[in-house]
Write an enzyme that holds these catalytic residues in place. Sequence first.
Site, PDB file in Angstrom:
ATOM      1  N   LYS A 155      -9.761  13.519   4.052  1.00  0.00           N
ATOM      2  CA  LYS A 155      -8.845  12.379   4.096  1.00  0.00           C
ATOM      3  C   LYS A 155      -7.940  12.589   5.290  1.00  0.00           C
ATOM      4  O   LYS A 155      -7.973  13.656   5.907  1.00  0.00           O
ATOM      5  CB  LYS A 155      -8.015  12.303   2.813  1.00  0.00           C
ATOM      6  N   ARG A 156      -7.149  11.587   5.661  1.00  0.00           N
ATOM      7  CA  ARG A 156      -6.185  11.785   6.737  1.00  0.00           C
ATOM      8  C   ARG A 156      -5.339  13.024   6.456  1.00  0.00           C
ATOM      9  O   ARG A 156      -5.035  13.334   5.306  1.00  0.00           O
ATOM     10  CB  ARG A 156      -5.262  10.555   6.867  1.00  0.00           C
ATOM     11  N   HIS A 161       0.798  -1.230   0.000  1.00  0.00           N
ATOM     12  CA  HIS A 161       0.000   0.000   0.000  1.00  0.00           C
ATOM     13  C   HIS A 161       0.827   1.275   0.000  1.00  0.00           C
ATOM     14  O   HIS A 161       0.241   2.363   0.067  1.00  0.00           O
ATOM     15  CB  HIS A 161      -0.929   0.043   1.216  1.00  0.00           C
ATOM     16  N   THR A 188      -8.974   6.219  -2.571  1.00  0.00           N
ATOM     17  CA  THR A 188     -10.313   5.721  -2.839  1.00  0.00           C
ATOM     18  C   THR A 188     -11.328   6.837  -2.591  1.00  0.00           C
ATOM     19  O   THR A 188     -12.432   6.792  -3.149  1.00  0.00           O
ATOM     20  CB  THR A 188     -10.669   4.507  -1.948  1.00  0.00           C
ATOM     21  N   LYS A 224      -0.286  14.464   1.302  1.00  0.00           N
ATOM     22  CA  LYS A 224      -1.592  14.730   0.701  1.00  0.00           C
ATOM     23  C   LYS A 224      -1.806  16.228   0.440  1.00  0.00           C
ATOM     24  O   LYS A 224      -2.743  16.621  -0.251  1.00  0.00           O
ATOM     25  CB  LYS A 224      -2.703  14.186   1.592  1.00  0.00           C
ATOM     26  N   LYS A 232     -14.933   7.768  -4.580  1.00  0.00           N
ATOM     27  CA  LYS A 232     -16.242   8.010  -3.967  1.00  0.00           C
ATOM     28  C   LYS A 232     -16.789   9.369  -4.394  1.00  0.00           C
ATOM     29  O   LYS A 232     -17.986   9.513  -4.666  1.00  0.00           O
ATOM     30  CB  LYS A 232     -16.131   7.985  -2.446  1.00  0.00           C
TER      31      LYS A 232
HETATM   32  C1  LIG Z   1     -12.419   6.535   1.622  1.00  0.00           C
HETATM   33  C2  LIG Z   1     -11.989   6.890   2.983  1.00  0.00           C
HETATM   34  C3  LIG Z   1     -10.643   7.177   3.245  1.00  0.00           C
HETATM   35  C4  LIG Z   1      -9.588   7.189   2.168  1.00  0.00           C
HETATM   36  O1  LIG Z   1      -9.534   8.479   1.595  1.00  0.00           O
HETATM   37  P1  LIG Z   1      -8.343   8.919   0.612  1.00  0.00           P
HETATM   38  O2  LIG Z   1      -8.792  10.228   0.092  1.00  0.00           O
HETATM   39  O3  LIG Z   1      -8.252   7.880  -0.444  1.00  0.00           O
HETATM   40  O4  LIG Z   1      -7.124   9.015   1.448  1.00  0.00           O
HETATM   41  C5  LIG Z   1     -10.289   7.518   4.525  1.00  0.00           C
HETATM   42  N1  LIG Z   1     -11.197   7.574   5.521  1.00  0.00           N
HETATM   43  C6  LIG Z   1     -12.501   7.320   5.307  1.00  0.00           C
HETATM   44  C7  LIG Z   1     -13.453   7.417   6.430  1.00  0.00           C
HETATM   45  C8  LIG Z   1     -12.941   6.971   4.030  1.00  0.00           C
HETATM   46  O5  LIG Z   1     -14.239   6.688   3.839  1.00  0.00           O
END
Ligand SMILES: *Cc1c(COP(=O)(O)O)cnc(C)c1O
Length: 816
Positions: free
Chosen positions: A547-548, A356, A659, A553, A663
């Site tokens: 996101k985190r 990952h 991911t 990022k 979404k």
């Molecule tokens: C999808 C998701 C992530 C991943 O987000 P990225 O933008 O791909 O880092 C992290 N936390 C939650 C709660 C998510 O639903």
Amino acid sequence: MSPDSASPDIGARIDEQLLKTVGTDAASASPTELMQAVSQLARQDLSERWVRTQAADRGAKARRVYYLSMEFLIGRTLSNALAALELRDGVAAGLQAHAQTLEAVADREPDAALGNGGLGRLAACFLDSMATLGLPSFGYGIRYEYGMFAQDIDQGCQVEYPDPWLADGTPWEFPRAGISVPVRFGGWVEHQGHGEQAKAVWRPAGEVAAKAYDMVVPGHGTQRVSTLRLWKAVAPAHIDLHAFNTGDYGRAAGVKNEYENISWVLYPNDSTPAGRELRLKQEYFFTAASIHDIVGRHLEEHGTLTNLSDKVAIHLNDTHPAIGVAELMRLLCDDHGMAWKEAWAQCRQVFSYTNHTLMPEALETWPVGLMQHVLPRHLEIIFRINQEFLALAAQHRPNDDGFLARLSLIDEAGERRVRMAHLSIVGSHKVNGVSALHSDLLVQTIFADFASLWPDRFTNMTNGVTPRRWLQQANPGLSALLDSRLGAGWRRDLDQLRGLRALAEDPAFQAEFTAVKRANKARLAAHIERSTGVKVNPASLFDVQVKRIHEYKRQLLNLLHVVTRYQAILMHPKGIGGRPWVPRTVIFAGKAASSYHTAKSIIRLIHDVGRVVNHDPRVGDKLKLVFVPNYGVSVAELIMPGADLSEQISTAGTEASGTGNMKLALNGALTIGTDDGANIEIRQNVGDDNIFIFGLRTPEVLATRQAGYQPMRLYEADAGLKAVLDGIAHGQFSPEEPGRYRALVDSLLWGGDHYLLLADYADYVATQARVDDLFRQPEAWAAKAILNVAGMGVFSADRTIREYAEQIWGLPADVR
Ligand SMILES: *Cc1c(COP(=O)(O)O)cnc(C)c1O
């Protein structure tokens, strides 16, 4: 999947549950009690399906896949369960008698946040797809007593609270009273006999019981219910009764805690080296219990281990369960008397591994000394695997000690450490990255030596997300609109979204699509006001980065743009070049690892900038900046459907896949992003004209660094950038403490700007202006947003899991 039908007796079933299970009077039930009652109802129906599924798999002696993951970021279960049972409409109707909406009732369920971020959420999406595709499948992990911490904001700063998600129990788990696996630690190894008769006997120093708690994983459009088995650590003796009787209560409880703390907390390991003994024990704990369980099930069904790899596929989600390679060897050789060579052949066929991250600091290694202390027999096994592996590698490339040193399972530079990624690669028949770019970079960079040895072992499985949660459940408005034009089949065949292409320019469809988005934005605006106190305008462009919080990022790059825009609004209140400002609401959410100082400083800066911008009367609706607290699955389900713009702006070559990007696009947001991770594949699928790509590409990032990158030059040459950085560094947003962000700015100007924010800044700001231009044309924007949804079929986790099943696990996935 047919639309749910309202059934008259659901109301009666809810009342019965209230009376008999929850223990309350139906007439006075609270929303929480209703949540419990409806959950029990769904639990019972799922339990029946589940028992049938498991019996069928046993009867068929099915080949199964076991997905081992330290994290499962599940979120809530109730809505998903009702959707799988096709009971949503019936329950919603039944709740009307209690003057409650399903939404309000479902809202009472706490999130199961047994994960940090993307990796854990991926595991949860995969469970959903495995069940939906009819794969005989198990997830295995840890039943953390406390999930990911809850985030609160105090004076702009993140504060962490424990997340006691199990405090009131959960209706979704089934404790398996009879299943308890001893897991041992420490001690020493005795060697008996010689040559062929040689035998190793591990004399462990301690033991803890792993108790099984099963969570149901319902498939959609199928009767299959799969299992997520989570392990809880239980001390061998509950308390030290002798200590208790002599009044030493601390010591009496200490014995219990010493063992049981293994399953207390989710280690806050978000790409930071977490070299703690407890973490190693957690990894071994759940891996050993799972493999014991898997081998036990196999023996029960087949009575022999010679066909293990015909029937068992074990997938390692990152290296956290990598010790499983040594554990399976130990089990087969030491406990079951299998010859090493045969055991190794089985092992290699059984395991597969997903990487990952490319970031060297995030690759797990364990000090040899610690491994010797916690898992002495496993260390011996790892040494033997390494010896045989290096002998083979030496044949491939004789007299190249550098090659062998780079490949070795042991890093000999400095304190000797076991490289868990190397153990995973050597012990697996397939290794995959999570996007096309990431998988290419894996074999070109960190795993290049392995790829020269075994080119066929490496492959790509681009991530995906489950459309059940991330479209059907999160976005009922868009789902209904899709149903009206495409039918309901997209839930299990997301490629059907392609049918929207023909509607992208249709004014009537555009109007309906835009109305759905607007309603979702109003819902999000209400949540923003509730959680932050800031009123935002649903007509403004909702610009979302959730996101985190991590330097790679680049939330800080986003902030540089916000400050740029703020300063420009002050300078040109009426707009630039005769074009008025496009009102924007910039929305952040995300947690920072509790020990990650820079990430926390970025959260604070977001709040400080927001405080100034949101209260400046010269700005008004033209710009708002908010930070939605406590990001998690349920908050994501609220934010994603209301986004216009999706910020995916990592430095090219750093985001393995992402991911969140999928979404957001699936919910009709346009992406502004770098040429990184799955953004590249999103661009290919939605078309270059329907996405905003900016910034350096991966080779240019490398070249820029190699050429001796000088961020200070960019600062000196760009008056706008200089004003932004000076403003932040000199206290424009923290007048009470002007030096608060000096260090953050210095890390860019003097600290090398490792993630190249300044190098991408100008293109980013120019691209944001193009975003404004498009948003000024609502029809053109709507057409592109529709084309984004239309292009997202390939990012269904069903596609990803079908690829894993066929190319890695050797399992037939149900045809759709
Ligand atoms: C999808 C998701 C992530 C991943 O987000 P990225 O933008 O791909 O880092 C992290 N936390 C939650 C709660 C998510 O639903």
